[in-house]
Structure formats: structure tokens, C-alpha cells
Motif scaffolding. Structure first.
Motif, PDB file in Angstrom:
ATOM      1  N   ILE A 117      36.104  53.320  57.510  1.00  0.00           N
ATOM      2  CA  ILE A 117      36.342  53.603  56.094  1.00  0.00           C
ATOM      3  C   ILE A 117      35.092  53.278  55.272  1.00  0.00           C
ATOM      4  CG2 ILE A 117      37.663  52.881  54.064  1.00  0.00           C
ATOM      5  CD1 ILE A 117      40.054  52.430  55.968  1.00  0.00           C
ATOM      6  N   LEU A 118      34.425  52.159  55.595  1.00  0.00           N
ATOM      7  CA  LEU A 118      33.194  51.798  54.889  1.00  0.00           C
ATOM      8  C   LEU A 118      32.113  52.855  55.093  1.00  0.00           C
ATOM      9  CD1 LEU A 118      32.907  47.955  55.605  1.00  0.00           C
ATOM     10  CD2 LEU A 118      33.602  49.072  53.477  1.00  0.00           C
ATOM     11  N   LEU A 119      32.006  53.370  56.313  1.00  0.00           N
ATOM     12  CA  LEU A 119      31.006  54.400  56.589  1.00  0.00           C
ATOM     13  C   LEU A 119      31.336  55.694  55.866  1.00  0.00           C
ATOM     14  CD1 LEU A 119      30.254  53.891  60.395  1.00  0.00           C
ATOM     15  CD2 LEU A 119      28.926  53.142  58.426  1.00  0.00           C
ATOM     16  N   GLN A 120      32.633  56.016  55.811  1.00  0.00           N
ATOM     17  CA  GLN A 120      33.042  57.214  55.081  1.00  0.00           C
ATOM     18  C   GLN A 120      32.682  57.074  53.607  1.00  0.00           C
ATOM     19  OE1 GLN A 120      34.739  60.151  56.472  1.00  0.00           O
ATOM     20  NE2 GLN A 120      33.837  60.807  54.537  1.00  0.00           N
ATOM     21  N   VAL A 156      28.929  57.653  53.312  1.00  0.00           N
ATOM     22  CA  VAL A 156      28.595  59.075  53.430  1.00  0.00           C
ATOM     23  C   VAL A 156      28.926  59.813  52.136  1.00  0.00           C
ATOM     24  CG1 VAL A 156      29.192  61.233  54.622  1.00  0.00           C
ATOM     25  CG2 VAL A 156      28.822  59.137  55.939  1.00  0.00           C
ATOM     26  N   SER A 157      29.979  59.381  51.467  1.00  0.00           N
ATOM     27  CA  SER A 157      30.394  60.058  50.232  1.00  0.00           C
ATOM     28  C   SER A 157      29.336  59.971  49.139  1.00  0.00           C
ATOM     29  CB  SER A 157      31.712  59.468  49.720  1.00  0.00           C
ATOM     30  OG  SER A 157      31.533  58.134  49.265  1.00  0.00           O
ATOM     31  N   THR A 158      28.381  59.037  49.268  1.00  0.00           N
ATOM     32  CA  THR A 158      27.318  58.907  48.272  1.00  0.00           C
ATOM     33  C   THR A 158      26.198  59.919  48.496  1.00  0.00           C
ATOM     34  OG1 THR A 158      26.030  57.279  49.558  1.00  0.00           O
ATOM     35  CG2 THR A 158      27.771  56.431  48.116  1.00  0.00           C
ATOM     36  N   LEU A 159      26.251  60.646  49.621  1.00  0.00           N
ATOM     37  CA  LEU A 159      25.172  61.564  49.978  1.00  0.00           C
ATOM     38  C   LEU A 159      25.418  62.995  49.522  1.00  0.00           C
ATOM     39  CD1 LEU A 159      24.443  60.248  53.591  1.00  0.00           C
ATOM     40  CD2 LEU A 159      23.119  59.815  51.515  1.00  0.00           C
ATOM     41  N   VAL A 190      23.390  57.615  59.769  1.00  0.00           N
ATOM     42  CA  VAL A 190      24.654  56.886  59.904  1.00  0.00           C
ATOM     43  C   VAL A 190      25.041  56.830  61.381  1.00  0.00           C
ATOM     44  CG1 VAL A 190      27.121  56.908  59.353  1.00  0.00           C
ATOM     45  CG2 VAL A 190      25.446  57.500  57.600  1.00  0.00           C
ATOM     46  N   TRP A 191      24.829  57.948  62.079  1.00  0.00           N
ATOM     47  CA  TRP A 191      25.144  57.963  63.504  1.00  0.00           C
ATOM     48  C   TRP A 191      24.072  57.286  64.344  1.00  0.00           C
ATOM     49  CZ3 TRP A 191      28.053  63.104  65.016  1.00  0.00           C
ATOM     50  CH2 TRP A 191      29.378  62.957  64.604  1.00  0.00           C
ATOM     51  N   TYR A 192      22.817  57.249  63.868  1.00  0.00           N
ATOM     52  CA  TYR A 192      21.799  56.489  64.594  1.00  0.00           C
ATOM     53  C   TYR A 192      22.167  55.006  64.607  1.00  0.00           C
ATOM     54  CZ  TYR A 192      18.873  60.693  64.228  1.00  0.00           C
ATOM     55  OH  TYR A 192      18.376  61.976  64.321  1.00  0.00           O
ATOM     56  N   ALA A 193      22.737  54.531  63.507  1.00  0.00           N
ATOM     57  CA  ALA A 193      23.214  53.154  63.460  1.00  0.00           C
ATOM     58  C   ALA A 193      24.369  52.954  64.450  1.00  0.00           C
ATOM     59  CB  ALA A 193      23.669  52.793  62.042  1.00  0.00           C
ATOM     60  N   MET A 194      25.230  53.968  64.555  1.00  0.00           N
ATOM     61  CA  MET A 194      26.337  53.904  65.507  1.00  0.00           C
ATOM     62  C   MET A 194      25.811  53.832  66.944  1.00  0.00           C
ATOM     63  SD  MET A 194      29.513  56.584  65.955  1.00  0.00           S
ATOM     64  CE  MET A 194      28.486  57.972  66.488  1.00  0.00           C
ATOM     65  N   PHE A 195      24.753  54.582  67.241  1.00  0.00           N
ATOM     66  CA  PHE A 195      24.184  54.560  68.588  1.00  0.00           C
ATOM     67  C   PHE A 195      23.585  53.181  68.911  1.00  0.00           C
ATOM     68  CE2 PHE A 195      23.200  59.316  67.729  1.00  0.00           C
ATOM     69  CZ  PHE A 195      24.536  59.627  67.909  1.00  0.00           C
ATOM     70  N   ALA A 196      23.054  52.513  67.886  1.00  0.00           N
ATOM     71  CA  ALA A 196      22.552  51.149  68.083  1.00  0.00           C
ATOM     72  C   ALA A 196      23.704  50.210  68.450  1.00  0.00           C
ATOM     73  CB  ALA A 196      21.844  50.662  66.821  1.00  0.00           C
TER      74      ALA A 196
END
Length: 450
Positions: A262-265, A268-271, A422-428
Motif C-alpha cells: 500500500i505504501l508503494l502504491q 507510485v501515485s505521486t508519479l 520502485v521495482w529495482y528496490a523490490m529486486f534489492a
């Protein structure tokens, strides 16, 4: 990862035929859940925007309740599987009864609270929304919350059968429940034009029928585990404690994981609109990449749990590696199809050219990065099956907070990168889990402590 070597000093608990019979229904069940969900959304859209909005609001609440239920039943699966592995079928049956008692009691309490205070609950969570949206949401919540106890019976019985290796029965029940739901929706929405009630009523009836079928199955079809008397459901603190020792960490892990999403969503909504649409579409398509791993993880709980109960450490690790390699085989095919046809798949969503380009980049990066996903997300099932759910919870919470959420806010909020980061952070996050879980698996001393 070490090559797969069969344990030489003992007979395998699961031969190739047994593994296939155990795993294929789990894959089909996962696929059904995604496909039926898509059809359900399309039917709800026919009722109108107010219904879509009301159902979406309630489903976000229902999803959290169902996650709690999943976590509890996972604990029951582990305890039942370990009892079967040790050859104590009486304890396995009693553990199944305790799982049924516990989940049904919890869901009855939640159901009563929602039925009595549903309007207030929705107002507190979502604030002021349009009147017609709130009216549809309250109606939908009334029916779905009434179905929670029946859903508890269904999922608990499915967990019990899976612990015994009987995944086909739960698949058939899932197939029947979903078909009844779709047919009921079609009749009530298109035939009787019942509005949002036409969406909710079939859900309640389908879950009631599925629960009745699973209870009949437990009393007539169970071999290793059979619920024969109500005495098996008499509360037993020791068994309930074992189930909760796995179920509670699972609940915390799942809850915080969804909170992180939810925090990531929100980030993303700010972009902007293009990024929001691209992220939503790519996330939806990515669910297909997870299907085999989720199914194999459910199978690993049963397999490793029985090996643990039988005190066969070599076989537990052998099957864990085998399922990891099988996950990679599935991913090789699915990711290749997803990458090669990404323009086609994204084209189905009718996005703008800017959103489509972002979505393609997201889907491509995600499909490539899936090479590290199995170790990060399939191995935790191994640790849960041997009673180390608290370990996976700690690792997952740390990885989510520091890498997936923390890095994403650094990349986007501070350094102003685009949605791909956002997904690069997820891959980390995934890489960290690989290091910790991989090392933990190689150095696992669980059996030496038993």
C-alpha cells in the motif's frame, strides 16, 4: 545451490508419481483463482461504477481477513503434516479438528462484528464516500462477512487434505465453488438484475456449498486424517499453541507485506497517471509469474512437513531443492512467453503510448529478475514446514522495510527516479532474502535440535 542428489540410505517418502499427483492440482487451483478473479471483476463492472467502487472498498478489507485465515491454516497444515510424517494419525486428526475449531471461532467473531458494525467500520476506514457507493459497499459487506465462517471451514479442510497429500479434492472443491460463483453472478446480474446483491449472494451460497462438501469429505474420504467426532474439536492448548506458533508469524509477515504494498502504491501515485496505470497493469500481469511458485510452496509445506515429522533431514532438503529446480523450469517457459509477447499482453489493457512503454519496461525487468525469485520466496516454505516461521517473519519484515519500501522512497522521493526504480528496490529486497535464506538453508541445523 548444490546439485540434486537422492538420499541413498533410505526409501523416499514421495516417488515421482506421488509428487505429480500432489503438485498438479495445486497449480491448477492457483490458475483458477486468478482467472476467476478476472471474470468476476468483468461481471461486477456491468452493474455500474458505484457497485465496482463499493465492491473494491469491501474487497480490500476482506482480503486482509482472508490473509489472516490463510496464515492460520498454513500453521495447521504444518502441524498436521508433521504428525502424519511421524505416523501419529490420531494426533493428525485431532490437530485437524483443532484447526477447524480455531479458524471457525475466529471467523465467527469477525463475521459478527462486521454484520453488527459494518456501516461504522467502512465509514471509519474509508471516510466519506458517495452515498450510492457506501450503500453498495454495506450490502456487499453483509453477504461476504456472513460467508467468513463457511470460508474458514473450506480453507481449513483444504489445508488438512493438503497436509495428507490429497490436493485433488481441494482443487475439485475450488473448481466447483468458483463455477457456482460465476454462474450465480451471471444469473443474478444479467437475469434477475439484482445489482450488487447479485454479486454477493452467489459468493455466500458457493462458499456454503463448498464448506458442506469439504466437511463431508473430512468425515468420509479422509485416510490419514479424518474428523470423526466433535471431541476432536474440543480445545487443546498445546496443539492450538503449535498452530499459532506458525500462524501468528505468518499473519504478521503477510499483514506487513500488504501494508508495504500500500505504501508503494501511494508512492507510485505521486508519479502521475501514466506511471499509476503502467504499474497497475504490470503488477497484474506479474501475478502469472508467481503462480507456479505459490503452488509449489503449498506442496513444499506438505512434503517437508512430513519429512520433518519422520525425522528425515536429507529427504527434506532433497525435496526442497527438487521443487526449487521445478520452479525454475516453469519460470523459464512463463518468463520467455511474457517477455516475447509483452507488447501483446499489455496491448489488451488499451493504455496510452506513454503508459504502455513504461508497462513494457516494468514487465521486462520483472520477468528477467524472476531468476532470483524462487530462492527468495519458495525457500521460506521450507523453514515454515520445519517450525521456523518466526525466522522468515523477521527476514521478510526487515527486507520489506529497509529495501523494498526504504530504497523505493529514496529512489523516487529523494532522487526523483521513475516508476521502474520502485521495482529495482523490490529486486534489492529479493537479493537480501536470497543471501539470508540461502545461507540459512545450507547451514540449517533444525533436525539436529529435535
Amino acid at each position: 545451490m548444490k546439485p540434486i542428489e537422492k538420499p541413498k540410505d533410505t526409501e523416499l517418502l514421495f516417488d515421482r508419481h506421488h509428487l505429480i499427483q500432489l503438485l498438479w492440482p495445486l497449480v491448477v487451483e492457483q490458475l483458477l483463482s486468478v482467472l476467476v478473479g478476472m471474470v468476476d471483476v468483468m461481471m461486477v463492472a456491468y452493474v455500474g461504477e458505484a457497485a465496482v467502487s463499493g465492491v473494491a472498498l469491501v474487497d480490500s478489507v476482506n482480503y486482509l481477513v482472508i490473509q489472516v485465515l490463510f496464515a492460520l491454516t498454513a500453521g495447521g497444515t504444518v502441524v498436521c503434516a508433521q504428525s502424519i510424517g511421524s505416523g501419529d494419525y490420531k494426533l493428525a486428526g485431532k490437530s485437524g479438528g483443532q484447526l477447524l475449531f480455531m479458524t471457525t471461532s475466529v471467523m465467527l467473531f469477525i463475521s459478527a462484528a462486521f454484520l453488527l458494525q459494518g456501516n461504522t467500520l467502512l465509514s471509519v476506514i474509508f471516510g466519506t464516500v458517495e452515498r450510492d457507493v457506501m450503500e453498495d459497499a454495506v450490502k456487499y459487506l453483509a453477504y461476504t462477512s456472513a460467508s467468513f465462517p463457511f470460508l474458514a471451514v473450506y480453507y481449513s479442510a483444504a489445508a488438512i487434505f493438503r497436509a495428507a497429500g490429497n490436493t485433488k479434492l481441494s482443487m475439485l472443491a475450488s473448481l466447483g465453488m468458483n463455477l457456482l460463483n460465476i454462474i450465480g453472478n451471471a444469473v443474478c446480474i444479467f437475469g434477475f438484475r439484482m445489482g450488487v446483491v447479485g454479486v454477493a449472494l452467489p459468493t455466500l451460497l458457493a462458499r456454503m456449498i463448498a464448506a458442506a462438501f469439504m466437511v463431508y469429505g473430512l468425515t468420509h474420504f479422509g485416510k490419514e486424517i479424518r474428523i470423526e467426532t466433535l471431541l476432536q474439536m474440543k480445545p487443546d492448548r498445546v496443539i492450538i499453541g503449535k498452530i499459532l506458533s506458525i500462524g501468528i508469524p505468518n499473519s504478521v509477515e503477510s499483514g506487513l507485506f500488504n501494508f508495504g504494498k500500500i505504501l508503494l502504491q501511494s508512492l507510485v501515485s505521486t508519479l502521475g497517471t501514466a506511471s499509476i496505470a503502467a504499474y497497475a497493469v504490470a503488477s497484474n500481469l506479474a501475478t502469472y509469474l508467481y503462480l507456479p511458485g505459490n503452488a509449489l510452496g503449498a506442496g513444499m509445506i506438505t512434503i517437508v512437513g512430513q519429512c520433518y515429522g519422520a525425522n528425515k533431514p536429507d529427504q527434506a532438503r532433497y525435496y526442497a531443492r527438487k521443487l526449487l529446480y521445478l520452479n525454475y523450469a516453469f519460470l523459464l517457459v512463463i518468463c520467455a512467453v511474457m517477455i516475447a509477447g509483452r507488447t501483446v499482453w499489455i496491448g489488451f489493457y488499451n493504455l496510452s503510448s506513454q503508459s504502455a512503454a513504461l508497462a513494457e519496461g516494468l514487465l521486462l525487468s520483472h520477468s528477467v529478475a524472476m531468476v532470483i525469485w524462487p530462492v527468495a520466496f519458495l525457500l521460506p516454505y521450507y523453514f515454515r514446514a520445519v517450525g521456523k516461521a518466526a525466522f522468515t517473519m523477521k527476514v521478510a519484515v526487515f527486507a520489506m522495510a529497509v529495501f523494498r519500501v526504504g530504497l523505493a522512497y529514496l529512489f523516487v522521493g529523494v532522487w526523483h527516479k521513475n516508476v521502474l526504480w520502485v521495482w529495482y528496490a523490490m529486486f534489492a529486497d529479493w537479493l537480501f532474502r536470497i543471501i539470508v535464506y540461502g545461507y540459512g538453508f545450507m547451514k540449517d541445523d533444525t533436525f539436529s535440535q529435535t
